[in-house]
Design a protein around this motif. Sequence first.
Motif, PDB file in Angstrom:
ATOM      1  N   LEU A  33     -18.433 -28.885 -70.419  1.00 25.89           N
ATOM      2  CA  LEU A  33     -18.178 -28.611 -69.001  1.00 25.89           C
ATOM      3  C   LEU A  33     -16.687 -28.651 -68.729  1.00 25.89           C
ATOM      4  O   LEU A  33     -15.954 -29.422 -69.352  1.00 25.89           O
ATOM      5  CB  LEU A  33     -18.904 -29.636 -68.118  1.00 25.89           C
ATOM      6  CG  LEU A  33     -20.425 -29.611 -68.207  1.00 25.89           C
ATOM      7  CD1 LEU A  33     -21.025 -30.812 -67.481  1.00 25.89           C
ATOM      8  CD2 LEU A  33     -20.971 -28.311 -67.641  1.00 25.89           C
ATOM      9  N   TRP A  35     -13.413 -28.111 -65.632  1.00 28.79           N
ATOM     10  CA  TRP A  35     -12.873 -27.880 -64.289  1.00 28.79           C
ATOM     11  C   TRP A  35     -11.520 -27.181 -64.434  1.00 28.79           C
ATOM     12  O   TRP A  35     -10.644 -27.645 -65.161  1.00 28.79           O
ATOM     13  CB  TRP A  35     -12.665 -29.178 -63.519  1.00 28.79           C
ATOM     14  CG  TRP A  35     -13.884 -29.726 -62.859  1.00 28.79           C
ATOM     15  CD1 TRP A  35     -14.572 -30.854 -63.182  1.00 28.79           C
ATOM     16  CD2 TRP A  35     -14.565 -29.173 -61.728  1.00 28.79           C
ATOM     17  NE1 TRP A  35     -15.628 -31.032 -62.342  1.00 28.79           N
ATOM     18  CE2 TRP A  35     -15.657 -30.024 -61.438  1.00 28.79           C
ATOM     19  CE3 TRP A  35     -14.366 -28.043 -60.924  1.00 28.79           C
ATOM     20  CZ2 TRP A  35     -16.537 -29.781 -60.389  1.00 28.79           C
ATOM     21  CZ3 TRP A  35     -15.233 -27.798 -59.883  1.00 28.79           C
ATOM     22  CH2 TRP A  35     -16.311 -28.663 -59.618  1.00 28.79           C
ATOM     23  N   TYR A  49     -12.042 -31.366 -69.236  1.00 32.71           N
ATOM     24  CA  TYR A  49     -13.204 -30.847 -69.920  1.00 32.71           C
ATOM     25  C   TYR A  49     -13.971 -32.010 -70.527  1.00 32.71           C
ATOM     26  O   TYR A  49     -13.413 -33.087 -70.788  1.00 32.71           O
ATOM     27  CB  TYR A  49     -12.858 -29.761 -70.934  1.00 32.71           C
ATOM     28  CG  TYR A  49     -12.241 -30.215 -72.221  1.00 32.71           C
ATOM     29  CD1 TYR A  49     -10.881 -30.474 -72.304  1.00 32.71           C
ATOM     30  CD2 TYR A  49     -13.005 -30.334 -73.381  1.00 32.71           C
ATOM     31  CE1 TYR A  49     -10.300 -30.852 -73.490  1.00 32.71           C
ATOM     32  CE2 TYR A  49     -12.433 -30.715 -74.572  1.00 32.71           C
ATOM     33  CZ  TYR A  49     -11.088 -30.973 -74.627  1.00 32.71           C
ATOM     34  OH  TYR A  49     -10.511 -31.353 -75.813  1.00 32.71           O
ATOM     35  N   SER A  50     -15.273 -31.771 -70.740  1.00 31.88           N
ATOM     36  CA  SER A  50     -16.164 -32.825 -71.202  1.00 31.88           C
ATOM     37  C   SER A  50     -17.132 -32.272 -72.237  1.00 31.88           C
ATOM     38  O   SER A  50     -17.725 -31.219 -72.033  1.00 31.88           O
ATOM     39  CB  SER A  50     -16.950 -33.391 -70.006  1.00 31.88           C
ATOM     40  OG  SER A  50     -17.963 -34.271 -70.455  1.00 31.88           O
ATOM     41  N   ILE A  56     -14.570 -37.557 -70.992  1.00 35.91           N
ATOM     42  CA  ILE A  56     -13.720 -36.699 -70.171  1.00 35.91           C
ATOM     43  C   ILE A  56     -12.335 -36.616 -70.802  1.00 35.91           C
ATOM     44  O   ILE A  56     -11.737 -37.645 -71.124  1.00 35.91           O
ATOM     45  CB  ILE A  56     -13.572 -37.260 -68.741  1.00 35.91           C
ATOM     46  CG1 ILE A  56     -14.922 -37.595 -68.132  1.00 35.91           C
ATOM     47  CG2 ILE A  56     -12.769 -36.284 -67.868  1.00 35.91           C
ATOM     48  CD1 ILE A  56     -15.800 -36.409 -67.878  1.00 35.91           C
ATOM     49  N   ALA A  66     -12.221 -36.794 -62.945  1.00 36.84           N
ATOM     50  CA  ALA A  66     -13.508 -36.147 -63.182  1.00 36.84           C
ATOM     51  C   ALA A  66     -14.469 -37.156 -63.776  1.00 36.84           C
ATOM     52  O   ALA A  66     -14.065 -38.098 -64.454  1.00 36.84           O
ATOM     53  CB  ALA A  66     -13.344 -34.938 -64.105  1.00 36.84           C
ATOM     54  N   ARG A  68     -18.724 -37.403 -65.420  1.00 37.49           N
ATOM     55  CA  ARG A  68     -19.939 -36.725 -65.876  1.00 37.49           C
ATOM     56  C   ARG A  68     -21.037 -37.771 -65.945  1.00 37.49           C
ATOM     57  O   ARG A  68     -21.325 -38.314 -67.014  1.00 37.49           O
ATOM     58  CB  ARG A  68     -19.720 -36.061 -67.228  1.00 37.49           C
ATOM     59  CG  ARG A  68     -20.902 -35.235 -67.706  1.00 37.49           C
ATOM     60  CD  ARG A  68     -20.517 -34.421 -68.935  1.00 37.49           C
ATOM     61  NE  ARG A  68     -21.649 -33.682 -69.471  1.00 37.49           N
ATOM     62  CZ  ARG A  68     -21.562 -32.791 -70.451  1.00 37.49           C
ATOM     63  NH1 ARG A  68     -20.381 -32.544 -71.006  1.00 37.49           N
ATOM     64  NH2 ARG A  68     -22.630 -32.162 -70.881  1.00 37.49           N
ATOM     65  N   PHE A  74     -21.134 -32.368 -63.364  1.00 39.39           N
ATOM     66  CA  PHE A  74     -19.706 -32.611 -63.545  1.00 39.39           C
ATOM     67  C   PHE A  74     -19.091 -32.714 -62.156  1.00 39.39           C
ATOM     68  O   PHE A  74     -19.304 -31.825 -61.324  1.00 39.39           O
ATOM     69  CB  PHE A  74     -19.072 -31.457 -64.333  1.00 39.39           C
ATOM     70  CG  PHE A  74     -17.828 -31.815 -65.090  1.00 39.39           C
ATOM     71  CD1 PHE A  74     -16.941 -30.813 -65.483  1.00 39.39           C
ATOM     72  CD2 PHE A  74     -17.525 -33.111 -65.453  1.00 39.39           C
ATOM     73  CE1 PHE A  74     -15.795 -31.103 -66.211  1.00 39.39           C
ATOM     74  CE2 PHE A  74     -16.383 -33.415 -66.176  1.00 39.39           C
ATOM     75  CZ  PHE A  74     -15.522 -32.398 -66.556  1.00 39.39           C
ATOM     76  N   CYS A  91     -15.650 -24.369 -61.832  1.00 37.50           N
ATOM     77  CA  CYS A  91     -16.360 -25.109 -62.851  1.00 37.50           C
ATOM     78  C   CYS A  91     -16.905 -24.110 -63.877  1.00 37.50           C
ATOM     79  O   CYS A  91     -17.266 -22.968 -63.509  1.00 37.50           O
ATOM     80  CB  CYS A  91     -17.502 -25.886 -62.213  1.00 37.50           C
ATOM     81  SG  CYS A  91     -18.487 -26.869 -63.361  1.00 37.50           S
ATOM     82  N   TRP A  93     -19.103 -23.723 -67.951  1.00 34.98           N
ATOM     83  CA  TRP A  93     -19.822 -24.378 -69.044  1.00 34.98           C
ATOM     84  C   TRP A  93     -19.843 -23.463 -70.254  1.00 34.98           C
ATOM     85  O   TRP A  93     -19.700 -22.249 -70.155  1.00 34.98           O
ATOM     86  CB  TRP A  93     -21.241 -24.753 -68.620  1.00 34.98           C
ATOM     87  CG  TRP A  93     -22.206 -23.602 -68.579  1.00 34.98           C
ATOM     88  CD1 TRP A  93     -22.417 -22.749 -67.535  1.00 34.98           C
ATOM     89  CD2 TRP A  93     -23.085 -23.184 -69.624  1.00 34.98           C
ATOM     90  NE1 TRP A  93     -23.365 -21.825 -67.872  1.00 34.98           N
ATOM     91  CE2 TRP A  93     -23.813 -22.061 -69.140  1.00 34.98           C
ATOM     92  CE3 TRP A  93     -23.339 -23.642 -70.915  1.00 34.98           C
ATOM     93  CZ2 TRP A  93     -24.755 -21.405 -69.912  1.00 34.98           C
ATOM     94  CZ3 TRP A  93     -24.292 -22.987 -71.687  1.00 34.98           C
ATOM     95  CH2 TRP A  93     -24.985 -21.879 -71.179  1.00 34.98           C
TER      96      TRP A  93
END
Lengths: 113, 113
Positions: A33, A35, A49-50, A56, A66, A68, A74, A91, A93
């Motif tokens: 995920l 942003w 990002y995750s 994160i 951020a 999760r 997210f 956002c 993915w």
Amino acid sequence: SQTIHQWPATLVQPVGSPLSLECTVEGTSNPNLYWYRQAAGRGLQLLFYSVGIGQISSEVPQNLSASRPQDRQFILSSKKLLLSDSGFYLCAWSRNRGGTEAFFGQGTRLTVV
Amino acid sequence: KQEVTQIPAALSVPEGENLVLNCSFTDSAIYNLQWFRQDPGKGLTSLLLIQSSQREQTSGRLNASLDKSSGRSTLYIAASQPGDSATYLCAVNGVSGTYKYIFGTGTRLKVLA
């Protein structure tokens, strides 16, 4: 099929107020995920990002954070917004491996006044 | 540090012309390259994904090529139409072995009827 939801679509917030933008993905599990922020007339800047729950990576020092809390959720937050936080937040993915396609939400237009 | 550049920044053409949009990147160690379209105030729509082992991908009037060794990709649009007017963005994935997508600043295309 997979879908990504991002809300709200537009937001006007005063300086110093908190922020919470949410993004959820349906139809897949364990996604990567992301942003991004897009300032007026500029490119997309990766913010966070995750690759998994609670994992994160922050790309730039800033007034944002951020989280999760669930596999497909997210959240982008701020405790106190600045004028410079205004922008278009997106956002995205992708599947949790390299070489896969990224899919984006419809974005949130944030204006800090 | 991966840097992605898109040329030209803006382009205005009459309907029916064939177009070439350019994207260059500094680090050839990527998983893939993806082309997107963005309409004003909207999210990103994926157009084409080229894996690092591929040379080109085609979808309808769109053809994207990738020369990884020279750090270049082109998006070819055949027989342009007013509906093609949008900003076109390229992004590379796999920066430094991660799943990050790094974007260029885009080419703003206007096709005149």
